[in-house]
Design a protein around this motif. Structure first.
Motif, short mmCIF file in Angstrom:
data_model
loop_
_atom_site.label_atom_id
_atom_site.label_comp_id
_atom_site.label_asym_id
_atom_site.label_seq_id
_atom_site.Cartn_x
_atom_site.Cartn_y
_atom_site.Cartn_z
N LYS A 77 31.67 38.97 30.49
CA LYS A 77 31.59 37.72 31.26
C LYS A 77 31.51 36.51 30.34
O LYS A 77 30.91 36.54 29.26
N GLU A 84 31.98 44.44 32.84
CA GLU A 84 32.10 43.01 33.12
C GLU A 84 30.88 42.22 32.65
O GLU A 84 30.96 41.02 32.38
N THR A 141 25.88 45.70 39.40
CA THR A 141 27.16 45.13 38.99
C THR A 141 27.24 43.65 39.32
O THR A 141 27.91 42.88 38.62
N SER A 195 27.12 40.66 36.83
CA SER A 195 28.29 40.24 36.07
C SER A 195 28.96 39.02 36.67
O SER A 195 29.65 38.27 35.97
#
Length: 710
Positions: A455, A451, A426, A429
């Motif tokens: 982004k 995300e 994660t 991101s």
């Protein structure tokens, strides 16, 4: 005959310019000198074929130091720099330059004549003597012309020339080195992109001991490096890349001033000990791609005196023993900024020690090797790393979340074609600098962090051919920062039937989206009208087997309509207002479900094909304003559902099929405005076309409701 006339005219002009020089000697203004301004205006007709020199004002007193391509000495007002690059038409016949035209500019230091189809200089007995007056000329650029090997003999009148560039000309075959004897002051010589094959070297010639830069790249040189290089003790940069040189490199051992060497794409034998370079203490840049690394008969244990900043050795290694020797050499380099060892079939553990030893390293390119084991990271963060490319290896394991803190300023991460598994971290991101992320062709699973797609800073995301799953549709069609998204070949799912593509903001959204080979529910409607799309209609549209409504109208699409533009369930096609060309060929052939075909306002040519009769459900046919010709086919009479047809503003000939007078408009049809024109369509078709309220524009939108009768 023409060349003789040109010679006489140029010679007359030269006399006139010199006369003006004598009359106005000493006359000056606060800006440029008047006699130099007049001399420039005499040059203008030769170099203004693109109106490049339009601001060379003929009004007396105009400051020529402000003109395009002019540089003046701020103290004396004399012209010291003249740039006339690409100011003659490239499609004109070659011409010969009268160098005497530049004699009025007695303090001229730099002259740039790139890309002006110059085939040589007009020569006469006086020229060599008069050119000696240009004692200040230090830079001369003649790139991209039509000069041959005689160029050096034509230019030997400039006594203090330090920079000479004759790239991309027509020099070929053998170059006689005695022609360079007159250039003893030369510091930089660029001869790349010609067809030179070898040198003719005479005893006692080649006095270029001040030469610091020599570029022989992109020629056809063969054999060993020429012996005259051994005399160039001041040489700092040597580029012999993209030739057919071969043999060893021992000749370079004494050139201790060398800082930059490019040997790429030749047939050199480079020893793994780097013995020819060991004493080159100033060496910082070594480019040697696509040569051959070899073991030496005797092992050199001496460590090199240099610390490299850039090294590229892609596609050079041929055996495991050579791997060991090369890695031993690299282990003692601590100042590297760019390392490319791609395509060498290296095996074993990943070279994380390169990152640990070289804290200033920015680019590490190891793609196309056989590194195996876990994807490991250095023990300490590296704040300078910008690009890591370890694609096409045999790495396993997971992408550790520590990768984000280890490389906090990463701009490009390439890990494709490995055996990496697990989740996508994660933290990727949140990496603001990350511009390109390629994790394709691995064994990644589970979902993609939303995300990562949303982004703002990222531009390219490749996750193709993994085992990823989940519904990414909402994120894909709401992204702002991505330019290209490739999610094909996964297990993504979700319903695309009601995706409102017409509301998608293409001005700030991806240029390419690939969602093919997943588990999405079928795409039913694709409406992309009134945008600024260019180029041809993508062939991938042929794979949209469930597409029923296609609207690409009012764009700038060009090329032909793909012959496979007939998905089995297509009913409504709107392509009007583009620049599509060519014949209809087999486009839409046998599309029995097709109800509306709108191709108005394009550049289509040819005739209406006879297979038009296979479109058994066709109700609306709009071919207005194209370049169609020939007869109107009687096969139109087979279209029993046809109710609207517009063939105007074409070049049809012959009789009009009488059956077209029998067209009827069913009374139960509603009145729908599509693209600012009225067509009549059934309630069932209205629901079919305008299933999404955001796409519908009906009679209640403020448009007239009456249909214009025939």
């Amino acid at each position: 005959m023409m060349m003789k006339m040109e010679f006489k005219w140029l010679w007359f002009l030269r006399i006139a310019v010199v006369s003006v020089l004598l009359v106005l000697e000493g006359a000056s203004t606060d800006a440029c000198l008047e006699h130099e301004r007049i001399a420039l205006l005499h040059l203008k007709p030769f170099f203004n074929h693109y109106n490049y020199l339009n601001n060379w004002d003929e009004v007396k007193g105009s400051d020529c130091c402000e003109w395009m391509g002019i540089e003046c000495n701020t103290t004396t007002g004399r012209l010291i720099g003249l740039s006339l690059n690409y100011t003659r038409f490239r499609d004109k016949d070659y011409w010969y330059l009268n160098a005497s035209l530049f004699l009025p500019f007695v303090e001229l230091k730099s002259l740039y004549l790139r890309g002006n189809v110059i085939a040589g200089c007009i020569e006469n007995e006086d020229d060599a003597t008069k050119l000696q007056q240009m004692i200040h000329l230090e830079e001369l650029c003649l790139d991209g012309n039509l000069l041959n090997n005689s160029v050096f003999a034509s230019l030997n009148g400039f006594p203090n020339l330090k920079y000479l560039s004759i790239r991309d000309n027509q020099m070929k075959g053998s170059l006689d080195m005695k022609d360079l004897d007159a250039f003893s002051s030369l510091r930089e010589l660029y001869m790349s992109n010609n067809q030179l094959k070898d040198f003719v070297i005479h005893k006692g010639c080649c006095d270029l001991k001040k030469l610091e830069v020599l570029d022989l790249s992109w020629n056809t040189f063969e054999g060993m490096l020429p012996n005259y290089l051994d005399n160039l003790n001041s040489l700092r940069e040597l580029d012999v890349s993209n030739n057919q040189f071969s043999g060893n490199l021992s000749l370079l051992a004494n050139l201790t001033s060398l800082r930059f060497i490019s040997l790429s794409r030749n047939h050199f034998e480079i020893p793994t000990s780097f013995a020819p370079f060991i004493n080159l203490a100033n060496l910082k840049f070594l480019y040697a791609n696509e040569n051959k690394m070899v073991m030496e008969p005797s092992f050199h244990s001496s460590l090199p005196k240099f610390q490299l900043k850039f090294i590229t050795l892609s596609k050079c290694i041929t055996s495991q023993q050579l791997h060991f020797e090369l890695l031993t050499f690299l282990y003692y380099q601590y100042d590297l900024r760019f390392v490319d060892l791609s395509g060498n079939d290296f095996s074993g553990a990943l070279l994380t020690w390169l990152l640990q030893n070289n804290t200033k390293l920015k680019y590490l390119i190891l793609r196309g090797n056989a590194f195996s084991g876990l994807l490991s990271l250095p023990s300490a963060p590296n704040l300078n790393v910008s690009v890591v490319d370890i694609s096409d290896n045999k790495l396993q394991g997971q992408i550790l979340s520590d990768i984000c803190s280890t490389f906090p300023h990463l701009r490009g991460l390439f890990l494709s074609k490995n055996a990496i598994e697990g989740d996508i971290p994660t933290c990727l991101s949140a990496m603001k600098d990350l511009w390109y992320l390629d994790l394709s062709n691995n064994h990644l699973s589970r979902s993609v962090p939303e995300e990562l797609i949303l982004k703002d800073s990222q531009r390219i995301l490749r996750l193709s051919n993994n085992n990823l799953s989940g519904n990414v549709i909402p994120a894909v069609f709401n992204t702002k920062g991505l330019s290209n998204i490739y999610l094909d070949g996964n297990n993504f799912s979700g319903d695309m039937t009601n995706v409102d593509v017409s509301a998608f903001d293409f001005s700030s959204s991806p240029a390419e989206i690939d969602l093919s080979n997943n588990m999405f529910s079928y795409l039913d409607t694709l409406a992309l009208s009134n945008n600024h799309f260019e180029g041809s209609i993508p062939m991938k549209f042929c794979n949209l087997n469930y597409l029923g409504f296609l609207d690409l109208s009012q764009n700038n699409l060009s090329g032909s309509i793909p012959s496979c533009s007939n998905p089995p369930h297509i009913e409504h096609v709107h392509l009007h207002g583009n620049r599509l060309s060519g014949p209809l060929s087999l486009a839409f052939y046998n599309s029995s479900s097709l109800v509306t075909l709108d191709l108005r306002g394009n550049n289509l040519s040819g005739s209406i094909p006879e297979w038009i009769g296979t479109l058994s459900s066709l109700s609306v046919l709009l071919l207005k304003a194209n370049h169609l010709h020939g007869r109107i086919p009687v096969q139109l009479c087979q279209l029993y559902s046809l109710s609207i047809i517009d063939l105007s503003q074409n070049m049809f000939s012959g009789p009009i099929p009488s059956c077209l007078g029998n067209l009827t408009l069913p009374m139960q049809q509603n009145k729908i405005l599509v693209h600012d024109e009225y067509i009549s369509i059934s309630s069932e078709d209205e629901s079919r076309i305008f299933g999404s309220s955001k796409l519908a524009r009906g009679a209640n939108d403020g448009y007239p409701t009456s249909y214009m009768e025939e």
